[in-house]
Design a protein around this motif. Structure first.
Motif, short mmCIF file in Angstrom:
data_model
loop_
_atom_site.label_atom_id
_atom_site.label_comp_id
_atom_site.label_asym_id
_atom_site.label_seq_id
_atom_site.Cartn_x
_atom_site.Cartn_y
_atom_site.Cartn_z
N LYS A 167 30.12 83.14 12.05
CA LYS A 167 30.39 81.68 11.55
C LYS A 167 29.96 80.32 12.86
O LYS A 167 29.77 80.81 13.72
N LYS A 169 30.10 76.62 12.88
CA LYS A 169 29.98 74.58 12.46
C LYS A 169 28.88 73.75 11.42
O LYS A 169 27.93 74.01 12.28
N ASP A 215 31.23 76.65 8.03
CA ASP A 215 32.79 75.88 7.99
C ASP A 215 32.92 74.66 8.64
O ASP A 215 32.74 73.92 9.19
N ASN A 217 34.94 72.85 7.64
CA ASN A 217 36.38 72.03 7.33
C ASN A 217 36.78 71.12 7.00
O ASN A 217 37.15 69.57 7.44
N GLU A 241 33.15 77.79 4.26
CA GLU A 241 34.71 77.80 4.40
C GLU A 241 34.89 76.03 4.73
O GLU A 241 34.30 75.75 4.68
N GLU A 242 36.21 75.97 3.66
CA GLU A 242 36.78 74.84 3.57
C GLU A 242 36.18 73.26 3.32
O GLU A 242 35.59 73.23 4.43
N GLU A 267 42.40 77.22 5.10
CA GLU A 267 43.27 77.35 5.84
C GLU A 267 44.83 76.46 6.15
O GLU A 267 45.83 76.53 6.30
N HIS A 317 42.56 83.45 7.16
CA HIS A 317 41.77 82.65 9.20
C HIS A 317 43.02 83.19 10.42
O HIS A 317 44.13 83.47 10.35
#
Ligand SMILES: [Mg+2]
Length: 396
Positions: A167, A169, A215, A217, A241-242, A267, A317
């Motif tokens: 994973k 960012k 991800d 976030n 993710e998110e 998360e 998470h």
């Protein structure tokens, strides 16, 4: 058996150099471990309460001043009763947030106690489905001096360790809704084109057969998430993710419908009532609460069951100490719809050194759950002492 005492262990592991995600900066890693003691031959349980977004002292105070008086004298086997007692006694000022984080830490410790008292590993208590799970390397953060070449090298190093999923960012961009403008070091940011270049480079390096997760976030607006998501679809990215703000449920559902890749999250969400909305409105394909944040093992069992009824994967998470890592591993090994285990690769002694027997991946990228009673945790007290914050009022 009765609960006699609750103790908090606030821990901080300082970083030499900060790491960044789409919104946040981390100059250190912190963990709030919770020990719950009983009157039964010194049987005690260890848990962890999430403290993202605030000082350790805040969550510690909630545990010591608000929750502990309500659970001392209770039978630790009565996890549902204790959970409900804490939740409803605090309901008027905290239907979510910090009290649920604090309760999560207590709840995890109670399951550890039950396992120890019954001489049974927690994953067997919860159902027992498997004894090992696939892990993914969680890394690929932004950091000063880390460009496309460096992040590609970093991801490559995880594959060499045996991981088959990684994973990284994305999302540290000045897009319209990203709250980065009010966060530390907001001038340290990237264009979406630079993000895409990084992801493309990593995809070229890892080749087929390896799962790449990205991800954001919660940083992106729906438009940006769709445009970037279409690029990720073209590149064969496995999951995002998110992608959008936790409260943008409609946006998350529209995104999940528009893209081929899986949408995972959130998360930053808590409690089965809120996950029910995310699940039943198909805002997410992979259900991703944090055991130390969303309500502990007791609440996440309800969330995982709901995910199961909607044919969705549950993949917690897990980005903190080895106590949360171990709890998440037990949980995943207990459910029939478990996804991958998040295996943080950023340096952190609170994860790598705090257990006498640390967790590791095998050559195929799997992690085996220990067959010891409870969570199977024995803390390395020297490491606890080294990173213990003795005066939490002066932290940061
Ligand atoms: Mg995340």
């Amino acid at each position: 058996m009765k609960i006699t005492r609750v103790e908090c262990l606030p821990l901080i592991y300082p970083y030499e150099k900060p790491i960044y995600d789409a919104i946040f900066k981390a100059s250190h890693r912190q963990a709030l471990l919770v020990k719950v003691y009983t009157d039964n031959n010194n049987v005690y349980g260890v848990g962890e309460a999430a403290s993202f977004g605030g000082p350790l002292e805040s969550t510690k105070t909630v545990i010591e001043k608000e929750i502990a008086p309500r659970i001392i004298g209770e039978d630790p086997f009565n996890v549902e009763r204790i959970w409900k007692k804490v939740y409803y006694n605090s309901f008027q000022h905290a239907r979510g947030g910090i009290v649920i984080c604090a309760l999560s830490g207590i709840d995890i410790a109670l399951w550890d106690i039950i396992g120890k008292a019954l001489n049974t590993p927690v994953y067997k208590l919860l159902g027992g489905y498997t004894d090992k799970v696939r892990a993914y390397a969680s890394g690929g953060f932004y950091s000063q001096g880390k460009g496309t070449k460096e992040i590609t090298e970093e991801i490559k190093s995880y594959l060499e360790q045996g991981f088959t999923a990684v994973k990284m960012k994305v999302g540290r961009n000045l897009t319209s809704l990203n709250p980065i403008d009010v966060m530390p070091d907001s001038e340290y940011n990237f264009t979406v084109e630079e993000d895409l270049e990084r992801v493309e480079s990593v995809c070229r390096e890892i080749g087929p057969g390896i799962r790449l997760l990205v991800d954001a976030n919660t940083a992106w607006d729906l438009h940006t998430a769709i445009v970037m998501g279409r690029h990720f679809d073209r590149l064969g990215v496995y999951l995002i993710e998110e992608p959008v703000c936790t409260d943008n449920m409609d946006g998350s559902a529209r995104l999940a419908a528009a893209l081929d890749l899986k949408v995972a999250g959130y998360e930053t969400e808590q409690l089965v009532f809120n996950f029910a909305r995310l699940i039943t409105n198909h805002c997410i394909d992979v259900v991703q609460p944090d055991l130390s944040w969303a309500g502990g093992i007791t609440e996440c069992r309800k969330i995982a069951n709901l995910a199961y009824t909607y044919h969705k994967e549950f993949a917690p998470h897990c980005f903190s100490s080895a106590v949360l890592l171990m709890s998440s591993l037990h949980f995943l090994c207990a459910i029939p719809n478990g996804g991958m285990l998040e295996f943080d690769r950023n340096p952190n002694d609170l994860r790598e050194k705090i257990l006498k027997e640390p967790l590791f991946i095998d050559k195929d990228g799997f992690v085996k759950v220990p067959d010891r009673p409870g969570l199977g945790i024995e803390l390395n007290e020297d490491i606890v002492d080294k990173y213990l914050v003795k005066d939490t009022e002066n932290e940061e």
